[in-house]
Write a protein that holds these residues in place. Structure first.
Motif, PDB file in Angstrom:
ATOM      1  N   VAL A 198       0.850  -6.705   4.994  1.00 33.60           N
ATOM      2  CA  VAL A 198       0.861  -5.813   3.858  1.00 33.60           C
ATOM      3  C   VAL A 198       2.001  -4.801   4.076  1.00 33.60           C
ATOM      4  O   VAL A 198       2.234  -4.343   5.203  1.00 33.60           O
ATOM      5  CB  VAL A 198      -0.486  -5.095   3.693  1.00 33.60           C
ATOM      6  CG1 VAL A 198      -0.830  -4.251   4.899  1.00 33.60           C
ATOM      7  CG2 VAL A 198      -0.490  -4.250   2.410  1.00 33.60           C
ATOM      8  N   GLN A 199       2.720  -4.502   3.016  1.00 36.74           N
ATOM      9  CA  GLN A 199       3.813  -3.538   3.087  1.00 36.74           C
ATOM     10  C   GLN A 199       3.253  -2.130   2.893  1.00 36.74           C
ATOM     11  O   GLN A 199       2.535  -1.880   1.928  1.00 36.74           O
ATOM     12  CB  GLN A 199       4.858  -3.833   2.002  1.00 36.74           C
ATOM     13  CG  GLN A 199       5.496  -5.197   2.090  1.00 36.74           C
ATOM     14  CD  GLN A 199       6.402  -5.339   3.302  1.00 36.74           C
ATOM     15  OE1 GLN A 199       7.038  -4.353   3.747  1.00 36.74           O
ATOM     16  NE2 GLN A 199       6.466  -6.564   3.841  1.00 36.74           N
ATOM     17  N   LEU A 200       3.568  -1.230   3.819  1.00 37.53           N
ATOM     18  CA  LEU A 200       3.133   0.165   3.742  1.00 37.53           C
ATOM     19  C   LEU A 200       4.347   1.037   3.350  1.00 37.53           C
ATOM     20  O   LEU A 200       5.360   1.085   4.063  1.00 37.53           O
ATOM     21  CB  LEU A 200       2.574   0.638   5.091  1.00 37.53           C
ATOM     22  CG  LEU A 200       1.370  -0.144   5.623  1.00 37.53           C
ATOM     23  CD1 LEU A 200       0.938   0.430   6.980  1.00 37.53           C
ATOM     24  CD2 LEU A 200       0.217  -0.097   4.631  1.00 37.53           C
ATOM     25  N   LEU A 201       4.218   1.682   2.164  1.00 42.27           N
ATOM     26  CA  LEU A 201       5.294   2.577   1.690  1.00 42.27           C
ATOM     27  C   LEU A 201       4.775   4.010   1.814  1.00 42.27           C
ATOM     28  O   LEU A 201       3.870   4.415   1.092  1.00 42.27           O
ATOM     29  CB  LEU A 201       5.667   2.266   0.246  1.00 42.27           C
ATOM     30  CG  LEU A 201       6.719   3.192  -0.385  1.00 42.27           C
ATOM     31  CD1 LEU A 201       8.038   3.187   0.412  1.00 42.27           C
ATOM     32  CD2 LEU A 201       6.957   2.820  -1.846  1.00 42.27           C
ATOM     33  N   VAL A 233       5.371  -2.310   8.074  1.00 45.35           N
ATOM     34  CA  VAL A 233       4.700  -3.617   7.868  1.00 45.35           C
ATOM     35  C   VAL A 233       3.488  -3.685   8.794  1.00 45.35           C
ATOM     36  O   VAL A 233       3.631  -3.515  10.029  1.00 45.35           O
ATOM     37  CB  VAL A 233       5.638  -4.811   8.133  1.00 45.35           C
ATOM     38  CG1 VAL A 233       4.865  -6.132   7.991  1.00 45.35           C
ATOM     39  CG2 VAL A 233       6.845  -4.764   7.205  1.00 45.35           C
ATOM     40  N   LEU A 234       2.311  -3.932   8.194  1.00 50.66           N
ATOM     41  CA  LEU A 234       1.077  -4.097   8.964  1.00 50.66           C
ATOM     42  C   LEU A 234       0.749  -5.595   9.029  1.00 50.66           C
ATOM     43  O   LEU A 234       0.584  -6.254   7.991  1.00 50.66           O
ATOM     44  CB  LEU A 234      -0.079  -3.320   8.312  1.00 50.66           C
ATOM     45  CG  LEU A 234      -1.430  -3.428   9.023  1.00 50.66           C
ATOM     46  CD1 LEU A 234      -1.341  -2.871  10.449  1.00 50.66           C
ATOM     47  CD2 LEU A 234      -2.504  -2.689   8.225  1.00 50.66           C
ATOM     48  N   LEU A 235       0.643  -6.110  10.241  1.00 49.22           N
ATOM     49  CA  LEU A 235       0.399  -7.542  10.469  1.00 49.22           C
ATOM     50  C   LEU A 235      -1.014  -7.737  11.023  1.00 49.22           C
ATOM     51  O   LEU A 235      -1.390  -7.085  12.000  1.00 49.22           O
ATOM     52  CB  LEU A 235       1.437  -8.110  11.447  1.00 49.22           C
ATOM     53  CG  LEU A 235       1.245  -9.574  11.861  1.00 49.22           C
ATOM     54  CD1 LEU A 235       1.500 -10.501  10.686  1.00 49.22           C
ATOM     55  CD2 LEU A 235       2.195  -9.930  13.023  1.00 49.22           C
ATOM     56  N   ALA A 236      -1.759  -8.614  10.379  1.00 49.90           N
ATOM     57  CA  ALA A 236      -3.105  -8.977  10.858  1.00 49.90           C
ATOM     58  C   ALA A 236      -3.081 -10.424  11.354  1.00 49.90           C
ATOM     59  O   ALA A 236      -2.612 -11.322  10.642  1.00 49.90           O
ATOM     60  CB  ALA A 236      -4.139  -8.811   9.747  1.00 49.90           C
ATOM     61  N   LYS A 245       0.851  -1.180   0.000  1.00 50.82           N
ATOM     62  CA  LYS A 245       0.000   0.000   0.000  1.00 50.82           C
ATOM     63  C   LYS A 245       0.896   1.243   0.000  1.00 50.82           C
ATOM     64  O   LYS A 245       1.758   1.409   0.868  1.00 50.82           O
ATOM     65  CB  LYS A 245      -0.887   0.000   1.250  1.00 50.82           C
ATOM     66  CG  LYS A 245      -1.712   1.254   1.439  1.00 50.82           C
ATOM     67  CD  LYS A 245      -2.821   1.340   0.418  1.00 50.82           C
ATOM     68  CE  LYS A 245      -3.744   2.515   0.714  1.00 50.82           C
ATOM     69  NZ  LYS A 245      -4.810   2.658  -0.296  1.00 50.82           N
ATOM     70  N   ASN A 246       0.703   2.123  -1.005  1.00 51.88           N
ATOM     71  CA  ASN A 246       1.500   3.352  -1.107  1.00 51.88           C
ATOM     72  C   ASN A 246       0.697   4.507  -0.519  1.00 51.88           C
ATOM     73  O   ASN A 246      -0.455   4.733  -0.902  1.00 51.88           O
ATOM     74  CB  ASN A 246       1.862   3.669  -2.556  1.00 51.88           C
ATOM     75  CG  ASN A 246       2.758   2.581  -3.166  1.00 51.88           C
ATOM     76  OD1 ASN A 246       3.590   2.007  -2.468  1.00 51.88           O
ATOM     77  ND2 ASN A 246       2.582   2.318  -4.447  1.00 51.88           N
ATOM     78  N   LEU A 247       1.333   5.240   0.369  1.00 48.98           N
ATOM     79  CA  LEU A 247       0.716   6.400   1.013  1.00 48.98           C
ATOM     80  C   LEU A 247       1.559   7.637   0.682  1.00 48.98           C
ATOM     81  O   LEU A 247       2.790   7.626   0.857  1.00 48.98           O
ATOM     82  CB  LEU A 247       0.633   6.224   2.530  1.00 48.98           C
ATOM     83  CG  LEU A 247      -0.223   5.038   3.022  1.00 48.98           C
ATOM     84  CD1 LEU A 247      -0.127   4.916   4.542  1.00 48.98           C
ATOM     85  CD2 LEU A 247      -1.672   5.224   2.607  1.00 48.98           C
ATOM     86  N   GLU A 259      -7.043   0.137   4.430  1.00 48.57           N
ATOM     87  CA  GLU A 259      -7.990  -0.962   4.185  1.00 48.57           C
ATOM     88  C   GLU A 259      -7.548  -2.164   5.008  1.00 48.57           C
ATOM     89  O   GLU A 259      -6.408  -2.633   4.889  1.00 48.57           O
ATOM     90  CB  GLU A 259      -8.012  -1.331   2.695  1.00 48.57           C
ATOM     91  CG  GLU A 259      -9.015  -2.416   2.334  1.00 48.57           C
ATOM     92  CD  GLU A 259     -10.437  -1.917   2.409  1.00 48.57           C
ATOM     93  OE1 GLU A 259     -11.359  -2.756   2.552  1.00 48.57           O
ATOM     94  OE2 GLU A 259     -10.644  -0.691   2.321  1.00 48.57           O
ATOM     95  N   GLY A 260      -8.444  -2.603   5.878  1.00 51.60           N
ATOM     96  CA  GLY A 260      -8.093  -3.742   6.720  1.00 51.60           C
ATOM     97  C   GLY A 260      -8.096  -5.057   5.941  1.00 51.60           C
ATOM     98  O   GLY A 260      -8.469  -5.140   4.784  1.00 51.60           O
ATOM     99  N   ALA A 261      -7.662  -6.103   6.633  1.00 51.76           N
ATOM    100  CA  ALA A 261      -7.631  -7.447   6.043  1.00 51.76           C
ATOM    101  C   ALA A 261      -8.997  -8.125   6.210  1.00 51.76           C
ATOM    102  O   ALA A 261      -9.814  -7.731   7.037  1.00 51.76           O
ATOM    103  CB  ALA A 261      -6.536  -8.285   6.697  1.00 51.76           C
TER     104      ALA A 261
END
Length: 852
Positions: free
Chosen positions: A226-229, A211-214, A138-140, A155-157
């Motif tokens: 999901v990788q957050l950039l 890194v967002l871990l669910a 996910k690019n921010l 956006e959640g998992a």
């Protein structure tokens, strides 16, 4: 950092849900099992035969089988031990998606008798699906000028499992700029997001990798990442902002394309290009939303471009971005929740499974004919379906489970009345306007053997001439059976019995298929006047049914017997009469009598007598009575008459053609002094002297006394034997010989050899009482020992009346029971009176009575 979206309130709700489900399962009255998804082949589910109270040895004979209603062969039953087991892979998510309840409905069907059971197998969820984010990265884009505590939605998992296995916790990789904001209530109102905790400096850190871990709460726990950039941008201080973060819209299904769903409005405090806003759907929305909705990039209007179907999806969550044209561009976000409103656009669907056709007409009430299932994809009142059946039919619908019905027999069937029923099942929902569907069921009624063959009438009368050729067809019986096929196939047979000493089948036969009755031998009226028997009609059903019809075959007489001459007395020769005649007798004196009988009856037995004149002979001084056979003088005899007279008497019956016999009468003429007394006794009209008459009367009195005593003893002995002997079976025995009784109208005589039979099989032999009124002379006073006694009735004749007019014939029918003593005494009394008058020389004009 670890964040959890489950609180104490969630635990209480889950516990309450489990209690409600347990209470519903207890009250449903259905057999329920549970099995985890992804169970291996052969996994035990339950003792289904034992729980349904079915014996193991009955499973194969009663054709035990499962119907899983479109779920294939996921589950099977071992018919040897009655165990329900897993047959193939069960994926709960494939069966039920994200539905809270997931079960497989089974119909267990056994025959003989037909029974249907409903079994629910609940598929338990296991933690076999990890959390999944919409993308791997996910690019921010965040401007470095954003203030602290700015929030950036993520956006959640999603987790395909349910319950605990789908409850997620999120963890953000350690960093000094952002923290993770996890909502604890309604995720739709406030989505997952990043919160800025430290000012950004593009020159120091132009990019941040997070890194967002669910993690779900299943056992074992499964995770997704999901990788957050985060790219730090320059300037553009104000991002577009919507009026609300969540918009709710109710949209009817089946709306036409181009229908406006909602118009969004976002504002940007910047000016110029930094304040120009472009609307678009979020990049992480599902492809299904992109093909159904379109947002105008300038106006922000969302329109429907695809088919909106409530049965496909009940709600759509549309994430919208408003991006300005600044450098770097800033974005604002909102969520549009579209709730699809159900419309009654789905008619009920009927599925009929025939189990037992055709139906026997003797089927018991409540017999299941077919199973019917109903499905309506709508919800609420639009999905509530009621079923009805064609009125005025002997069937009804019985609801067995939810939308399942059984077509059962409600009243008795009669194939002979109605052989087929065309039933129409109608399913109608509760929508407005309501929709309906119909299905036809053709029910054939199978015949059972419940109707016996019937004849048009219970008895038939048939007339057959005697001397018929052997094997001739005399009658045809016909019975009708209202059943069908072999149950209506009628065969005929004789009801065998004895006719005298012979079997009935020796006289007649009946063709088994056509019902034609044949006489197997020539019938003889003199032997058998009436043949009464029964013909049985039987069908070929199981068990066979039948009925009988009575045939009364009257054998009509034909003139097949010539007159038979009787001997004049004991030791005499038939056809030859010798008599001594005194020359002193006057005209009209009876000198002899010719006796003859005819075995036929009616006119065929009515005899007449003619005197044949010899060729060239002088006129005879004698004549013969036309119907009496008495030879009398026509004039006084003189010396010129030959001493020996030979007369030929022709005896002829009245049949067609007439049959004859000839008798020879030899008369010897003697002087009156030499004439024996026997000659005077031969003439009943000559009076003896007073002394001779007194002697005869004395002898007669002694004879009567002796006979009376003997008769009384005979009656006592007969009565004793009658009371002790069993009742006689004979209905067809030989008749007794007839007496010959002459009258002016002829001699109705019957041969001693005749055997009279009335064969009805319903009682003893019946005899006729015949009475004739003589006008010339009474019946002879003497009776053979083998004959029945003769009696006479006083019936004085009127002079001048023709002989035929004075004759009477009285036919009575002897009762089936033995005659009473009084009747016997009266009969014998008449006989004694006749004897007395005969011996005393008195010639009454009475009636001769005898039994036939």
């Amino acid at each position: 950092m670890l964040y959890s979206s489950q609180g104490d309130q969630g635990d209480r709700d889950l516990l309450l849900l489990f209690i409600i489900l347990a209470a519903w399962e207890t009250g449903s009255g259905q057999v329920r099992y549970s099995v985890p998804e992804e169970a291996k082949h052969g996994t035990f589910v339950g003792h289904i035969a034992q729980d349904l109270r079915l014996e193991l040895q009955e499973l194969v004979p009663r054709l035990f089988h499962l119907d899983s209603k479109g779920h294939g062969d996921l589950l099977e039953v071992n018919l040897q031990n009655g165990i329900l087991f897993v047959n193939s892979r069960i994926d709960r998510e494939e069966l039920c998606g994200r539905s809270a309840e997931c079960s497989i409905h089974l119909e267990v069907i056994v025959d003989r008798p037909l029974q249907v059971f409903h079994v629910e197998v609940e598929v338990k969820d296991i933690n076999d699906n990890p959390p999944v984010f919409p993308g791997t990265q996910k690019n921010l884009f965040i401007a470095e000028s954003r203030p602290l505590n700015s929030r950036f939605p993520l956006e959640g998992a999603s987790d395909a499992d349910i319950g605990e296995n789908a409850q997620l916790t999120y963890t953000l990789s350690p960093n000094e700029y952002f923290s993770l904001d996890v909502p604890t209530t309604d995720q739709q109102v406030k989505p997952l997001g990043l919160v800025l905790r430290k000012p950004l400096d593009r020159e120091e850190s132009p990019e941040l990798h997070l890194v967002l871990l669910a993690t779900d709460r299943g056992k074992p726990e499964l995770t997704g990442t999901v990788q957050l950039l985060v790219k730090v941008l320059d300037a553009n201080d104000n991002a577009p902002a919507f009026d609300r973060t969540l918009y709710g819209v109710k949209l009817p299904e089946n709306i036409p394309n181009g229908t406006l769903v909602i118009k969004l409005n976002a504002s940007d405090l910047d000016e110029g290009l930094n304040g120009d806003i472009v609307y678009s759907l979020s990049s992480d929305v599902s492809p299904d939303i992109k093909v159904k909705f379109y947002i105008d990039p300038v106006s922000g209007e969302i329109t429907a471009i695809g088919n909106i179907d409530f049965e496909e999806s009940k709600a759509y969550k549309i994430r919208v971005e408003a991006i300005d044209k600044g450098l770097p561009p800033l974005a604002g976000h909102c969520t549009v929740l579209v709730e699809v409103v159900d419309a009654n656009d789905n008619a009920p669907e009927l599925t009929i499974k025939t189990l037992w056709l055709p139906v026997n007409e003797d089927a018991q009430l409540g017999t299941i004919i077919a199973l019917i299932s109903v499905l309506d994809r709508d919800e609420g009142a639009n999905g509530q379906v009621t079923c009805s059946l064609t009125p005025q039919v002997p069937f009804k619908l019985v609801s067995t489970f939810k939308n399942y019905y059984s077509l059962v027999l409600d009243s008795a069937l009669d194939r002979e009345s109605v052989a087929n029923y065309e039933l129409v099942v109608t399913a109608r929902d509760g929508g407005s306007p309501s929709l309906s569907a119909t299905a036809s069921v053709s029910v054939d009624v199978a015949d059972v053997n419940d109707n016996a063959p019937t004849f048009a009438q219970p008895e038939y009368t048939v007339f057959v001439k005697e001397n018929n050729p052997p094997g001739c067809h005399i009658f045809t019986v016909s019975a009708r059976d209202a059943d069908a096929q072999e149950n209506a196939l009628v065969s005929y047979s004789l009801v065998e019995r004895r006719v005298g000493e012979r079997a009935l089948s020796s006289y007649v036969s009946v063709h088994a298929e056509s019902g034609k009755v044949y006489a197997l031998q020539p019938l003889d009226h003199e032997e058998l006047e009436l043949l009464q028997f029964q013909v049985s009609a039987r069908d070929a059903g199981v068990p066979p049914l039948g009925s009988n019809v009575t045939l009364q075959v009257f054998v009509l007489d034909e003139n097949d017997n010539a007159p038979a001459l009787l001997p004049p007395g004991p030791g005499g020769v038939a056809g030859a009469v010798s008599q001594l005649v005194a020359r002193s007798v006057g005209a009209g004196h009876v000198v002899a009598k010719v006796r003859a009988v005819d075995a036929d009856s009616g006119y065929n037995a009515w005899l007449s007598y003619e005197l044949q004149a010899a060729a060239g002979a002088a006129r005879s001084p004698f004549r013969v009575g036309l119907y009496t056979g008495e030879i009398s003088t026509t004039r006084a005899l003189d010396e010129a008459d030959a001493p020996r007279q030979r007369l030929l008497v022709l005896v002829k019956d009245h049949g067609e053609p007439a049959l004859t016999a000839t008798a020879t009468v030899l008369l010897s003429l003697e002087d009156s002094g030499q004439a024996p007394k026997a000659s005077s006794r031969a003439s009943a009209g000559v009076a003896g002297t007073g002394t001779a008459l007194v002697d005869v009367n004395v002898y007669l009195i002694f004879a009567i006394c002796a006979v009376s005593s003997l008769f009384v003893l005979t009656l006592l002995l007969y009565t004793a034997l009658r009371c002790s002997a069993p009742p006689s079976e004979g209905a067809c025995g030989p008749g007794k010989p007839r007496l010959v009784c002459s009258s002016a109208v002829g001699s109705w005589s019957y041969s001693q050899q005749r055997r009279q039979r009335v064969c009805s099989g319903e009682g003893p032999l019946k005899a006729d009482l015949m009475a004739f009124s003589p006008s010339v002379s009474p019946c002879p006073g003497s009776v053979d020992a083998t004959r029945e006694p003769q009696a006479s009735l006083d019936s004085p004749g009127k002079p001048g009346r023709p002989a035929a007019a004075r004759s009477t014939i009285l036919s009575l029918r002897r009762p089936n029971t033995a005659p009473s003593w009084a009747a016997s005494r009266r009969t014998w009394g008449w006989s004694w009176r006749s004897w007395c008058r005969a011996f005393s020389g008195w010639r009454p004009k009475g009636a001769g009575i005898f039994w036939r």
